[in-house]
Design an enzyme around this catalytic site. Sequence first.
Site, PDB file in Angstrom:
ATOM      1  N   THR A 134       0.821  -1.223   0.000  1.00  0.00           N
ATOM      2  CA  THR A 134       0.000   0.000   0.000  1.00  0.00           C
ATOM      3  C   THR A 134       0.847   1.261   0.000  1.00  0.00           C
ATOM      4  O   THR A 134       1.750   1.381  -0.803  1.00  0.00           O
ATOM      5  CB  THR A 134      -1.003  -0.036   1.158  1.00  0.00           C
ATOM      6  OG1 THR A 134      -0.310  -0.354   2.380  1.00  0.00           O
ATOM      7  CG2 THR A 134      -2.055  -1.096   0.928  1.00  0.00           C
ATOM      8  N   THR A 135       0.625   2.186   0.893  1.00  0.00           N
ATOM      9  CA  THR A 135       0.902   3.605   0.687  1.00  0.00           C
ATOM     10  C   THR A 135       2.380   4.007   0.594  1.00  0.00           C
ATOM     11  O   THR A 135       3.199   3.637   1.444  1.00  0.00           O
ATOM     12  CB  THR A 135       0.226   4.402   1.812  1.00  0.00           C
ATOM     13  OG1 THR A 135      -1.105   3.904   1.989  1.00  0.00           O
ATOM     14  CG2 THR A 135       0.166   5.867   1.486  1.00  0.00           C
TER      15      THR A 135
END
Length: 274
Positions: A53-54
């Site tokens: 993810t991020t």
Amino acid sequence: MADPMGGAGRLPAVFMTPGTSSFTDFLSQSAPHLLPGARGGLPGPVTEVAHGTTIVAVTFPGGVIMAGDRRATQGHMIAQRDVEKVHHADDFSCVGYAGTAGVGAELIRLFQVELEHYEKIEGATLSLDAKANRLAAMVKGNLPMALQGLAVVPLFAGYDPDLDKGRIFSYDIAAAKSEERTYESIGSGSVFAKGSLKKRFRVDLTQDDAVRIAVEALYDAADDDSATGGPDTIRKLYPIVASVTSDGYRRYGDDEVEPVVTAIIADRSTSAGG
């Protein structure tokens, strides 16, 4: 059975033929099945794979900071807590990814070899714009797999010696490339991370300031996005943070990131208590 090495211990002819300085192009001729997007058709959409993810990137005068959380998810489960999604691309650039973890790691390894291969063949390094374009071509090559659920998008950043500044490039799954002049975030928590960066970004950030707001953006993303992993002080797992300046690429050690995380938590605790 034919000797895959061409007989008598010789390399296949493709290895001995003058050609392109692109390792990806060479691989497409010699072993196309090894390219990330050359897996053939899948029976249907793929969902049960680990996803990273991020990632965030922030420019400051003279360079750029990139940081990424450590969590990989598989559906609603945490697949891995210590994934490394931010990597050295070459001496003056870095790359991170969001999306299918296996494909992302494979894409980054190929990109690293692509840049090293070009430098060895040509005796010079690609410009930052050319590096960004090479990465776009690789992302485009994975489009068939992306449409079946194995999507991955990179975030690329580096120091441009011609402009004496850090630059950031983002992509979509169809390889559309855009330059982000201040900050950028990709991944499931990117909406929250961008909101955090928007409030804290200044054009006169110091390098330490840039590290702080990048880590704080990941902290904010983890607060609202379950797929983004926040700093894990119990396991001593902190975001991966890297800088690229005129001095080159440098990854921050955990002993450097930990005080930043501790300060953010202390500030948040004080605010909550007030």
